[in-house]
Design a protein around this motif. Structure first.
Motif, PDB file in Angstrom:
ATOM      1  N   LEU A   4       0.871  -1.174   0.000  1.00 42.76           N
ATOM      2  CA  LEU A   4       0.000   0.000   0.000  1.00 42.76           C
ATOM      3  C   LEU A   4       0.907   1.222   0.000  1.00 42.76           C
ATOM      4  O   LEU A   4       1.780   1.354   0.867  1.00 42.76           O
ATOM      5  CB  LEU A   4      -0.895  -0.014   1.235  1.00 42.76           C
ATOM      6  N   LEU A   5       0.726   2.107  -0.997  1.00 39.43           N
ATOM      7  CA  LEU A   5       1.606   3.265  -1.162  1.00 39.43           C
ATOM      8  C   LEU A   5       0.890   4.568  -0.843  1.00 39.43           C
ATOM      9  O   LEU A   5      -0.317   4.701  -1.061  1.00 39.43           O
ATOM     10  CB  LEU A   5       2.131   3.330  -2.594  1.00 39.43           C
ATOM     11  N   ASP A   6       1.673   5.547  -0.396  1.00 39.07           N
ATOM     12  CA  ASP A   6       1.129   6.884  -0.155  1.00 39.07           C
ATOM     13  C   ASP A   6       1.257   7.746  -1.410  1.00 39.07           C
ATOM     14  O   ASP A   6       1.699   7.277  -2.459  1.00 39.07           O
ATOM     15  CB  ASP A   6       1.789   7.543   1.069  1.00 39.07           C
ATOM     16  N   GLU A   7       0.880   9.006  -1.298  1.00 36.21           N
ATOM     17  CA  GLU A   7       0.862   9.924  -2.443  1.00 36.21           C
ATOM     18  C   GLU A   7       2.254  10.215  -2.994  1.00 36.21           C
ATOM     19  O   GLU A   7       2.390  10.700  -4.116  1.00 36.21           O
ATOM     20  CB  GLU A   7       0.133  11.231  -2.070  1.00 36.21           C
TER      21      GLU A   7
ATOM     22  N   VAL B 105       6.067   3.349   0.786  1.00 35.80           N
ATOM     23  CA  VAL B 105       5.323   2.205   1.304  1.00 35.80           C
ATOM     24  C   VAL B 105       4.743   2.512   2.682  1.00 35.80           C
ATOM     25  O   VAL B 105       5.465   2.915   3.595  1.00 35.80           O
ATOM     26  CB  VAL B 105       6.234   0.961   1.384  1.00 35.80           C
ATOM     27  N   ILE B 106       3.422   2.315   2.811  1.00 39.58           N
ATOM     28  CA  ILE B 106       2.760   2.393   4.117  1.00 39.58           C
ATOM     29  C   ILE B 106       2.858   1.026   4.787  1.00 39.58           C
ATOM     30  O   ILE B 106       3.224   0.907   5.949  1.00 39.58           O
ATOM     31  CB  ILE B 106       1.287   2.820   3.970  1.00 39.58           C
ATOM     32  N   THR B 107       2.521  -0.018   4.038  1.00 39.84           N
ATOM     33  CA  THR B 107       2.666  -1.394   4.517  1.00 39.84           C
ATOM     34  C   THR B 107       2.891  -2.300   3.320  1.00 39.84           C
ATOM     35  O   THR B 107       2.398  -2.033   2.226  1.00 39.84           O
ATOM     36  CB  THR B 107       1.434  -1.855   5.343  1.00 39.84           C
ATOM     37  N   LYS B 108       3.656  -3.366   3.530  1.00 39.97           N
ATOM     38  CA  LYS B 108       3.978  -4.301   2.452  1.00 39.97           C
ATOM     39  C   LYS B 108       3.901  -5.714   3.012  1.00 39.97           C
ATOM     40  O   LYS B 108       4.352  -5.969   4.133  1.00 39.97           O
ATOM     41  CB  LYS B 108       5.375  -4.014   1.907  1.00 39.97           C
ATOM     42  N   ARG B 109       3.348  -6.613   2.223  1.00 35.87           N
ATOM     43  CA  ARG B 109       3.206  -7.997   2.648  1.00 35.87           C
ATOM     44  C   ARG B 109       3.711  -8.945   1.567  1.00 35.87           C
ATOM     45  O   ARG B 109       3.453  -8.742   0.380  1.00 35.87           O
ATOM     46  CB  ARG B 109       1.733  -8.339   2.908  1.00 35.87           C
ATOM     47  N   GLY B 110       4.387  -9.971   2.007  1.00 34.63           N
ATOM     48  CA  GLY B 110       4.742 -11.056   1.109  1.00 34.63           C
ATOM     49  C   GLY B 110       3.583 -12.043   1.072  1.00 34.63           C
ATOM     50  O   GLY B 110       3.040 -12.405   2.116  1.00 34.63           O
ATOM     51  N   VAL B 111       3.181 -12.438  -0.115  1.00 30.59           N
ATOM     52  CA  VAL B 111       2.064 -13.368  -0.276  1.00 30.59           C
ATOM     53  C   VAL B 111       2.453 -14.425  -1.307  1.00 30.59           C
ATOM     54  O   VAL B 111       3.479 -14.300  -1.970  1.00 30.59           O
ATOM     55  CB  VAL B 111       0.765 -12.633  -0.731  1.00 30.59           C
ATOM     56  N   ASN B 112       1.637 -15.421  -1.439  1.00 28.32           N
ATOM     57  CA  ASN B 112       1.840 -16.441  -2.463  1.00 28.32           C
ATOM     58  C   ASN B 112       0.468 -16.792  -3.013  1.00 28.32           C
ATOM     59  O   ASN B 112      -0.177 -17.724  -2.539  1.00 28.32           O
ATOM     60  CB  ASN B 112       2.546 -17.671  -1.894  1.00 28.32           C
ATOM     61  N   ILE B 113       0.035 -16.027  -4.002  1.00 25.51           N
ATOM     62  CA  ILE B 113      -1.289 -16.206  -4.585  1.00 25.51           C
ATOM     63  C   ILE B 113      -1.130 -16.589  -6.048  1.00 25.51           C
ATOM     64  O   ILE B 113      -0.452 -15.895  -6.805  1.00 25.51           O
ATOM     65  CB  ILE B 113      -2.124 -14.910  -4.472  1.00 25.51           C
ATOM     66  N   LEU B 114      -1.759 -17.687  -6.426  1.00 29.70           N
ATOM     67  CA  LEU B 114      -1.774 -18.114  -7.817  1.00 29.70           C
ATOM     68  C   LEU B 114      -3.232 -18.149  -8.265  1.00 29.70           C
ATOM     69  O   LEU B 114      -3.915 -19.161  -8.127  1.00 29.70           O
ATOM     70  CB  LEU B 114      -1.133 -19.490  -7.989  1.00 29.70           C
ATOM     71  N   PRO B 115      -3.725 -17.015  -8.781  1.00 29.54           N
ATOM     72  CA  PRO B 115      -5.136 -16.977  -9.190  1.00 29.54           C
ATOM     73  C   PRO B 115      -5.360 -17.751 -10.483  1.00 29.54           C
ATOM     74  O   PRO B 115      -4.444 -17.920 -11.293  1.00 29.54           O
ATOM     75  CB  PRO B 115      -5.392 -15.487  -9.404  1.00 29.54           C
ATOM     76  N   ALA B 116      -6.592 -18.202 -10.646  1.00 27.93           N
ATOM     77  CA  ALA B 116      -6.967 -18.836 -11.904  1.00 27.93           C
ATOM     78  C   ALA B 116      -6.885 -17.784 -13.008  1.00 27.93           C
ATOM     79  O   ALA B 116      -7.050 -16.582 -12.757  1.00 27.93           O
ATOM     80  CB  ALA B 116      -8.382 -19.401 -11.811  1.00 27.93           C
ATOM     81  N   PHE B 117      -6.643 -18.202 -14.223  1.00 28.19           N
ATOM     82  CA  PHE B 117      -6.537 -17.288 -15.358  1.00 28.19           C
ATOM     83  C   PHE B 117      -7.781 -16.419 -15.451  1.00 28.19           C
ATOM     84  O   PHE B 117      -8.905 -16.920 -15.391  1.00 28.19           O
ATOM     85  CB  PHE B 117      -6.335 -18.082 -16.652  1.00 28.19           C
TER      86      PHE B 117
END
Length: 93
Positions: A59-62, A66-78
């Motif tokens: 999440l970025l400011d103006e 970076v306001i907050t950053k998270r590492g994730v592992n998401i593999l969405p369907a096409f």
């Protein structure tokens, strides 16, 4: 202890500054809505189509900071639509 009025002020500041979501450090997604309830800020980003692995969201400011950053592992369907939301609770120490 940090006083409630100051925590409310910090929550308002975060809400007013949050402007974009950055996916995998490359793709900017606009903010769809923001809401503050006391010291809780809820930010919902516009829908984004999946198409590859998502490793980070930030999440970025103006100013692009970076306001907050998270590492994730998401593999969405096409072509799957994804919606990201952040809930930030400002607390005293």
């Amino acid at each position: 202890m940090i006083e409630a009025y100051y925590r409310n002020r910090v929550a308002e500041d975060i809400m007013s500054r949050a402007v974009t979501l950055l996916v995998n450090d490359t793709t900017s997604i606009p903010i769809a809505s923001k809401k503050r309830d006391g010291q809780r800020v809820t930010i919902i980003c516009s829908d984004v189509k999946g198409g590859g692995v998502i490793n980070t969201i930030a999440l970025l400011d103006e100013q692009g900071k970076v306001i907050t950053k998270r590492g994730v592992n998401i593999l969405p369907a096409f072509e799957q639509l994804l919606e990201f939301s952040f809930e930030i609770n400002v607390r005293g120490a």
